[in-house]
Each structure stands twice: as C-alpha cells, then as structure tokens.
Design an enzyme around this catalytic site. Structure first.
Site, short mmCIF file in Angstrom:
data_model
loop_
_atom_site.label_atom_id
_atom_site.label_comp_id
_atom_site.label_asym_id
_atom_site.label_seq_id
_atom_site.Cartn_x
_atom_site.Cartn_y
_atom_site.Cartn_z
N ARG A 29 46.69 6.50 38.42
CA ARG A 29 45.48 5.86 38.95
C ARG A 29 44.52 5.51 37.82
O ARG A 29 44.32 6.30 36.88
CB ARG A 29 44.79 6.77 39.96
CG ARG A 29 45.61 6.96 41.21
CD ARG A 29 44.78 7.45 42.39
NE ARG A 29 45.67 7.87 43.47
CZ ARG A 29 46.25 7.05 44.33
NH1 ARG A 29 46.03 5.74 44.26
NH2 ARG A 29 47.06 7.51 45.27
N ASP A 30 43.91 4.32 37.93
CA ASP A 30 42.89 3.89 36.96
C ASP A 30 41.68 4.80 37.09
O ASP A 30 41.26 5.16 38.19
CB ASP A 30 42.51 2.43 37.22
CG ASP A 30 41.77 1.82 36.05
OD1 ASP A 30 42.33 0.92 35.39
OD2 ASP A 30 40.62 2.24 35.78
N ILE A 31 41.10 5.16 35.95
CA ILE A 31 39.96 6.07 35.94
C ILE A 31 38.70 5.42 36.51
O ILE A 31 37.80 6.11 37.01
CB ILE A 31 39.75 6.61 34.50
CG1 ILE A 31 39.01 7.93 34.50
CG2 ILE A 31 39.08 5.59 33.61
CD1 ILE A 31 39.05 8.64 33.16
N ASN A 87 46.17 -8.18 31.60
CA ASN A 87 45.22 -8.76 30.66
C ASN A 87 45.83 -8.77 29.27
O ASN A 87 46.43 -7.78 28.84
CB ASN A 87 43.92 -7.96 30.66
CG ASN A 87 43.19 -8.05 31.99
OD1 ASN A 87 43.12 -9.11 32.59
ND2 ASN A 87 42.67 -6.92 32.45
N VAL A 96 42.59 -1.67 26.53
CA VAL A 96 43.60 -0.68 26.10
C VAL A 96 44.83 -1.46 25.64
O VAL A 96 45.46 -2.17 26.44
CB VAL A 96 43.96 0.30 27.23
CG1 VAL A 96 45.05 1.25 26.75
CG2 VAL A 96 42.73 1.08 27.68
N HIS A 100 50.05 -2.89 30.20
CA HIS A 100 49.96 -2.27 31.52
C HIS A 100 49.78 -3.34 32.59
O HIS A 100 49.15 -4.37 32.38
CB HIS A 100 48.80 -1.27 31.59
CG HIS A 100 47.48 -1.82 31.10
ND1 HIS A 100 47.18 -1.92 29.76
CD2 HIS A 100 46.41 -2.29 31.76
CE1 HIS A 100 45.97 -2.42 29.62
NE2 HIS A 100 45.47 -2.68 30.82
N HIS A 102 48.07 -3.88 36.16
CA HIS A 102 47.11 -3.37 37.15
C HIS A 102 47.66 -3.70 38.53
O HIS A 102 47.97 -4.87 38.81
CB HIS A 102 45.76 -4.07 37.03
CG HIS A 102 44.99 -3.81 35.78
ND1 HIS A 102 43.93 -2.93 35.73
CD2 HIS A 102 45.11 -4.32 34.53
CE1 HIS A 102 43.42 -2.92 34.50
NE2 HIS A 102 44.12 -3.76 33.75
P1 5GP Z 1 42.45 -3.62 30.45
O1 5GP Z 1 41.10 -4.27 30.47
O2 5GP Z 1 42.87 -3.18 29.06
O3 5GP Z 1 43.48 -4.45 31.14
O4 5GP Z 1 42.28 -2.35 31.36
C1 5GP Z 1 42.33 -1.03 30.91
C2 5GP Z 1 42.13 -0.13 32.11
O5 5GP Z 1 42.40 1.19 31.73
C3 5GP Z 1 40.71 -0.17 32.68
O6 5GP Z 1 40.76 -0.56 34.06
C4 5GP Z 1 40.23 1.28 32.51
O7 5GP Z 1 39.43 1.72 33.59
C5 5GP Z 1 41.52 2.06 32.39
N1 5GP Z 1 41.42 3.25 31.57
C6 5GP Z 1 40.87 3.34 30.33
N2 5GP Z 1 40.98 4.58 29.85
C7 5GP Z 1 41.62 5.31 30.81
C8 5GP Z 1 42.00 6.69 30.91
O8 5GP Z 1 41.79 7.49 30.01
N3 5GP Z 1 42.64 7.07 32.04
C9 5GP Z 1 42.89 6.20 33.07
N4 5GP Z 1 43.52 6.69 34.15
N5 5GP Z 1 42.54 4.90 33.01
C10 5GP Z 1 41.90 4.47 31.91
#
Ligand code: 5GP
Ligand code: ZN
Length: 114
Positions: A29-31, A87, A96, A100, A102
């Site tokens: 799950r996303d944080i 993304n 990140v 990944h 979403h």
């Molecule tokens: P991006 O913008 O890189 O596509 O999305 C990165 C996602 O990773 C964001 O939705 C963010 O909330 C999630 N995220 C960042 N750090 C962590 C973490 O430590 N644990 C979890 N579960 N999600 C994270």
C-alpha cells in the site's frame, strides 16, 4: 540498491503493508493514498524507471500486470474499474526512482489525463 526505499521494502528491511510478494514482484500500500485503494506494484530487482527498461525485462513487466490484475481482484475493483499509472521522470512527477505501477481505485477518478 543501497538507499532505495522500494528495494528496502522488497527485502523486508523497511516496513510496508505488503499485499503480495513472489520471486519477481512485490505489491504494497502507498504510504500517502490518493484514493480508497492505492497500491504500488514493483519489480523486486531495481530498475530506476521506464527509461532503463530493456527487452530482457519483458517477462517481468508482463508479470507486473498479472499481479496488478490479481491485486485489483483482491481489492474488489474489477467491476467498477481502476487506474494503473507509471510516472517516468521529472515532468511526470516521479519521486521514487524504482519502477512502480500505481494501482488506484475505489472512487470515480476526478481527472481524465494530463
Ligand atoms: P511516484 O511519484 O514516484 O510515481 O510515486 C511514488 C509513490 O511512492 C508516492 O505515491 C509515495 O506516496 C509513495 N511512497 C514514497 N515513499 C514511500 C514509503 O516509504 N512507503 C510507501 N508505502 N510508499 C511510499
Ligand atoms: Zn530500488
């Protein structure tokens, strides 16, 4: 990969609500969820972004989508639908740099695209 938060979640050295894990893929799950269901599905091996994908990754990336479908079923999203987002880079808002997917669902999406 040292200092990569998603590598740490994959290896179990950082905490996360893991929904699925096998030899190739981990889903957790996303944080900071943006919808009732917000799950991240990642390859266990470190690939920074789609910019680094090669033909040898194709079976792995196909499996990522199969796991996405399974998680969507577990979360009861299949009938109403859901969104899968990847993304890539600055303009897309990637924060990140470990590839990944979403998986977002449980509500009607407010935006179409862009
Ligand atoms: P991006 O913008 O890189 O596509 O999305 C990165 C996602 O990773 C964001 O939705 C963010 O909330 C999630 N995220 C960042 N750090 C962590 C973490 O430590 N644990 C979890 N579960 N999600 C994270
Ligand atoms: Zn990583």
């Amino acid at each position: 990969m040292k200092d990569c938060i998603f590598c740490k979640i994959v290896s179990g050295s950082a905490p996360a609500q893991v929904l699925f894990r096998d030899a190739q893929v981990t889903a957790f799950r996303d944080i900071h969820p943006v919808a009732p269901t917000h799950v991240l599905i990642v390859p266990n091996q470190h690939i920074s972004s789609v910019n680094e994908v090669t033909p040898s990754d194709e079976p792995l990336l196909g499996h990522l989508f199969t796991v996405a479908r399974q998680v969507a079923e577990q979360e009861n999203l299949t009938a109403e639908g859901y969104r899968l987002i990847v993304n890539t880079g600055r303009n897309a808002g990637q924060v990140v740099f470990h590839l990944h997917l979403h998986l977002i669902g449980g509500q009607r999406m407010r935006h179409s695209m862009g």
